[in-house]
Design a protein around this motif. Structure first.
Motif, PDB file in Angstrom:
ATOM      1  N   VAL A   8     -16.833  84.446  60.973  1.00  0.00           N
ATOM      2  CA  VAL A   8     -17.231  85.843  60.948  1.00  0.00           C
ATOM      3  C   VAL A   8     -16.841  86.482  59.627  1.00  0.00           C
ATOM      4  CG1 VAL A   8     -16.898  88.094  62.037  1.00  0.00           C
ATOM      5  CG2 VAL A   8     -17.077  86.038  63.449  1.00  0.00           C
ATOM      6  N   GLN A   9     -15.634  86.159  59.137  1.00  0.00           N
ATOM      7  CA  GLN A   9     -15.158  86.738  57.890  1.00  0.00           C
ATOM      8  C   GLN A   9     -16.050  86.321  56.734  1.00  0.00           C
ATOM      9  OE1 GLN A   9     -11.122  85.787  56.912  1.00  0.00           O
ATOM     10  NE2 GLN A   9     -11.242  86.703  54.887  1.00  0.00           N
ATOM     11  N   ALA A  10     -16.418  85.041  56.664  1.00  0.00           N
ATOM     12  CA  ALA A  10     -17.260  84.569  55.566  1.00  0.00           C
ATOM     13  C   ALA A  10     -18.636  85.206  55.620  1.00  0.00           C
ATOM     14  CB  ALA A  10     -17.393  83.044  55.628  1.00  0.00           C
ATOM     15  N   GLU A  11     -19.189  85.370  56.832  1.00  0.00           N
ATOM     16  CA  GLU A  11     -20.496  85.991  56.939  1.00  0.00           C
ATOM     17  C   GLU A  11     -20.427  87.459  56.528  1.00  0.00           C
ATOM     18  OE1 GLU A  11     -21.391  85.171  60.976  1.00  0.00           O
ATOM     19  OE2 GLU A  11     -22.261  83.198  60.566  1.00  0.00           O
ATOM     20  N   VAL A  37     -27.628  86.944  41.021  1.00  0.00           N
ATOM     21  CA  VAL A  37     -27.114  85.843  40.217  1.00  0.00           C
ATOM     22  C   VAL A  37     -27.256  84.524  40.973  1.00  0.00           C
ATOM     23  CG1 VAL A  37     -25.024  84.832  39.215  1.00  0.00           C
ATOM     24  CG2 VAL A  37     -25.536  87.248  38.851  1.00  0.00           C
ATOM     25  N   TRP A  38     -26.933  84.557  42.278  1.00  0.00           N
ATOM     26  CA  TRP A  38     -27.025  83.340  43.092  1.00  0.00           C
ATOM     27  C   TRP A  38     -28.459  82.844  43.143  1.00  0.00           C
ATOM     28  CZ3 TRP A  38     -29.441  81.068  47.093  1.00  0.00           C
ATOM     29  CH2 TRP A  38     -28.828  79.964  47.692  1.00  0.00           C
ATOM     30  N   TYR A  39     -29.395  83.755  43.448  1.00  0.00           N
ATOM     31  CA  TYR A  39     -30.800  83.343  43.538  1.00  0.00           C
ATOM     32  C   TYR A  39     -31.328  82.897  42.177  1.00  0.00           C
ATOM     33  CZ  TYR A  39     -31.118  85.046  48.330  1.00  0.00           C
ATOM     34  OH  TYR A  39     -30.940  85.221  49.681  1.00  0.00           O
ATOM     35  N   GLY A  40     -30.828  83.553  41.106  1.00  0.00           N
ATOM     36  CA  GLY A  40     -31.222  83.121  39.767  1.00  0.00           C
ATOM     37  C   GLY A  40     -30.734  81.718  39.474  1.00  0.00           C
ATOM     38  N   ALA A  41     -29.479  81.428  39.887  1.00  0.00           N
ATOM     39  CA  ALA A  41     -28.933  80.082  39.690  1.00  0.00           C
ATOM     40  C   ALA A  41     -29.732  79.057  40.490  1.00  0.00           C
ATOM     41  CB  ALA A  41     -27.466  80.050  40.096  1.00  0.00           C
ATOM     42  N   ASP A  66     -21.738  81.164  52.343  1.00  0.00           N
ATOM     43  CA  ASP A  66     -20.653  81.275  51.367  1.00  0.00           C
ATOM     44  C   ASP A  66     -20.517  82.748  51.018  1.00  0.00           C
ATOM     45  OD1 ASP A  66     -22.608  81.948  49.468  1.00  0.00           O
ATOM     46  OD2 ASP A  66     -22.753  79.911  48.696  1.00  0.00           O
ATOM     47  N   PRO A  67     -19.610  83.120  50.090  1.00  0.00           N
ATOM     48  CA  PRO A  67     -19.432  84.547  49.798  1.00  0.00           C
ATOM     49  C   PRO A  67     -20.654  85.232  49.208  1.00  0.00           C
ATOM     50  CG  PRO A  67     -17.501  83.306  49.116  1.00  0.00           C
ATOM     51  CD  PRO A  67     -18.545  82.304  49.479  1.00  0.00           C
ATOM     52  N   PHE A  68     -21.683  84.467  48.832  1.00  0.00           N
ATOM     53  CA  PHE A  68     -22.868  85.061  48.230  1.00  0.00           C
ATOM     54  C   PHE A  68     -23.996  85.265  49.244  1.00  0.00           C
ATOM     55  CE2 PHE A  68     -20.622  83.155  44.692  1.00  0.00           C
ATOM     56  CZ  PHE A  68     -20.732  84.119  43.697  1.00  0.00           C
ATOM     57  N   VAL A  69     -24.400  84.180  49.904  1.00  0.00           N
ATOM     58  CA  VAL A  69     -25.561  84.236  50.797  1.00  0.00           C
ATOM     59  C   VAL A  69     -25.346  83.289  51.973  1.00  0.00           C
ATOM     60  CG1 VAL A  69     -27.207  84.812  48.963  1.00  0.00           C
ATOM     61  CG2 VAL A  69     -26.738  82.413  49.521  1.00  0.00           C
ATOM     62  N   SER A  70     -26.293  83.328  52.902  1.00  0.00           N
ATOM     63  CA  SER A  70     -26.327  82.349  53.982  1.00  0.00           C
ATOM     64  C   SER A  70     -27.789  81.980  54.218  1.00  0.00           C
ATOM     65  CB  SER A  70     -25.690  82.902  55.261  1.00  0.00           C
ATOM     66  OG  SER A  70     -26.428  84.004  55.752  1.00  0.00           O
ATOM     67  N   VAL A  88     -23.296  72.303  62.936  1.00  0.00           N
ATOM     68  CA  VAL A  88     -24.352  73.310  63.002  1.00  0.00           C
ATOM     69  C   VAL A  88     -24.029  74.534  62.146  1.00  0.00           C
ATOM     70  CG1 VAL A  88     -25.254  72.644  65.243  1.00  0.00           C
ATOM     71  CG2 VAL A  88     -23.319  74.230  65.127  1.00  0.00           C
ATOM     72  N   LYS A  89     -22.784  74.618  61.655  1.00  0.00           N
ATOM     73  CA  LYS A  89     -22.419  75.680  60.719  1.00  0.00           C
ATOM     74  C   LYS A  89     -21.481  75.113  59.664  1.00  0.00           C
ATOM     75  CE  LYS A  89     -22.973  80.235  62.808  1.00  0.00           C
ATOM     76  NZ  LYS A  89     -22.302  81.517  63.122  1.00  0.00           N
ATOM     77  N   HIS A  90     -21.777  75.458  58.417  1.00  0.00           N
ATOM     78  CA  HIS A  90     -20.963  75.043  57.272  1.00  0.00           C
ATOM     79  C   HIS A  90     -20.650  76.332  56.515  1.00  0.00           C
ATOM     80  CE1 HIS A  90     -20.248  72.530  53.492  1.00  0.00           C
ATOM     81  NE2 HIS A  90     -20.407  73.739  53.005  1.00  0.00           N
ATOM     82  N   VAL A  91     -19.435  76.808  56.668  1.00  0.00           N
ATOM     83  CA  VAL A  91     -19.057  78.108  56.108  1.00  0.00           C
ATOM     84  C   VAL A  91     -17.984  77.911  55.049  1.00  0.00           C
ATOM     85  CG1 VAL A  91     -18.227  80.430  56.622  1.00  0.00           C
ATOM     86  CG2 VAL A  91     -19.565  79.194  58.323  1.00  0.00           C
ATOM     87  N   GLU A  92     -18.309  78.306  53.825  1.00  0.00           N
ATOM     88  CA  GLU A  92     -17.364  78.185  52.712  1.00  0.00           C
ATOM     89  C   GLU A  92     -16.681  79.521  52.459  1.00  0.00           C
ATOM     90  OE1 GLU A  92     -19.224  76.658  49.216  1.00  0.00           O
ATOM     91  OE2 GLU A  92     -20.061  74.901  50.232  1.00  0.00           O
ATOM     92  N   ARG A  93     -15.405  79.472  52.234  1.00  0.00           N
ATOM     93  CA  ARG A  93     -14.664  80.646  51.778  1.00  0.00           C
ATOM     94  C   ARG A  93     -14.125  80.335  50.388  1.00  0.00           C
ATOM     95  NH1 ARG A  93     -10.300  77.992  54.157  1.00  0.00           N
ATOM     96  NH2 ARG A  93      -8.484  78.060  52.761  1.00  0.00           N
ATOM     97  N   TRP A  94     -14.097  81.333  49.547  1.00  0.00           N
ATOM     98  CA  TRP A  94     -13.545  81.163  48.202  1.00  0.00           C
ATOM     99  C   TRP A  94     -12.321  82.049  48.094  1.00  0.00           C
ATOM    100  CZ3 TRP A  94     -17.846  80.808  43.913  1.00  0.00           C
ATOM    101  CH2 TRP A  94     -18.699  79.750  44.233  1.00  0.00           C
ATOM    102  N   ASP A  95     -11.216  81.475  47.650  1.00  0.00           N
ATOM    103  CA  ASP A  95      -9.976  82.241  47.505  1.00  0.00           C
ATOM    104  C   ASP A  95      -9.931  82.942  46.153  1.00  0.00           C
ATOM    105  OD1 ASP A  95      -9.310  81.276  49.992  1.00  0.00           O
ATOM    106  OD2 ASP A  95      -8.123  79.608  49.217  1.00  0.00           O
ATOM    107  N   VAL A  96     -11.064  83.490  45.758  1.00  0.00           N
ATOM    108  CA  VAL A  96     -11.177  84.241  44.509  1.00  0.00           C
ATOM    109  C   VAL A  96     -12.385  85.149  44.665  1.00  0.00           C
ATOM    110  CG1 VAL A  96     -12.622  82.459  43.449  1.00  0.00           C
ATOM    111  CG2 VAL A  96     -11.392  84.058  41.982  1.00  0.00           C
TER     112      VAL A  96
END
Length: 306
Positions: free
Chosen positions: A33-36, A49-53, A124-128, A199-207
């Protein structure tokens, strides 16, 4: 006991974690939930920036060989699920994930992802988004731009229908100014009880995501070695004048010939004043004058470029 830190990029195997080990108690967690929520809170600029990358990765990926998956792994998964009523045992899923981590799969793009459901949700912190194919395409394309990849797993823990890992990684991007990207974080893998697959792969970034993006502007070299690196250093510092000084040689090379032709035309009585060509001619003159002034200023300030 938690496994010791180990370097995946060096080719060492992941371990020692007992396959199929289950925790005695499952505690509620809010990582997904936090990552989303973080993905929703990221500004439109960072999402752009994410979509551009992603778009750049597709262009670069079209010119590079794609990592090939293993048909044997997929066949083995299908056979195992058929024998077990359409469900993968946890030990099998964990073993498949370890094989992917051995190849730094979510950084390099290499790996089979046989433990994943085809419609797995990635966040991830940018999109899902959903879909293993899109995930593999993105990490495969961008992974082809990464050099000196160093991925270390610092934690590996199973809890109920989840597997949580912690990691840190660094790499150098194959761009003209060769920025160094470094981050730490973790990934939560959520398993489907009915199939056993992820069924879910959720990345968190500590930055903060913005700080990660800012790293893309900084060359890995401490001292700029070319004009592109000078420009990127100036951009990261918000130094507009320094950015201009970095591009003055290019302006001279582009505008100089135009101004020379303009002078030749004027010498034989041809006038380009008025109309679109006249506007371009005036712009070339002003840019050349500014660039020459910038070069003089750079010289007297002792700024030496390559």
């Amino acid at each position: 006991a938690m496994p010791p830190c180990f370097a995946v990029a060096s080719g060492s195997r992941i371990g020692p974690v007992a396959l199929g080990s289950r925790p005695m108690a499952v505690r509620r967690r809010s990582v997904v939930v936090q990552a989303e929520k973080e993905a929703e809170d990221v500004g439109a600029g960072l999402k752009a920036v994410w979509y551009g990358a992603e778009a750049v990765g597709k262009v670069v990926g079209a010119t590079k060989d794609k990592p090939s998956g293993s048909a044997a792994s997929s066949a083995a998964v299908a056979e195992a699920m058929a024998k077990n009523g359409g469900t993968l045992e946890r030990e099998q899923v964990v073993a498949l994930l370890k094989e992917d981590y051995d190849q730094s799969y979510f950084v390099s793009g290499k790996g089979d992802l046989a433990a994943y459901d085809p419609d797995c949700e990635f966040a991830d912190p940018f999109v899902s988004f959903k879909g293993v194919d899109r995930f593999k395409q993105n990490v495969g394309n961008l992974g082809g731009m990464m050099e000196d990849i160093d991925l270390k797993i610092t934690n590996w823990e199973e809890r109920g229908d989840e597997l949580e890992t912690s990691w840190r990684f660094s790499c150098v991007l194959d761009l003209p100014w060769r920025p160094k990207l470094a981050a730490a974080g973790g990934t939560t893998h959520v398993f489907d009880p009915s199939t056993g697959k992820v069924v879910k792969h959720v990345e968190r970034w500590d930055v903060e995501p913005g700080k990660v993006v800012k790293q893309l502007l900084l060359p890995s070299s401490k001292i700029p070695e070319n004009r592109v690196e000078v420009f990127m250093f100036a951009m990261s510092d918000g130094d507009a004048f320094g950015m201009f000084l970095a591009v003055t040689p290019a302006i001279v090379r582009i505008c100089g010939p135009w101004v020379a032709v303009s002078l030749a035309f004027r010498a034989i009585g041809l006038d380009v004043d008025g109309g679109p060509l006249g506007a371009i001619d005036s712009l070339a003159w002003w840019l050349l004058l500014a660039a020459v002034s910038g070069e003089v200023a750079r010289f007297f300030k002792g700024i030496i470029g390559s």
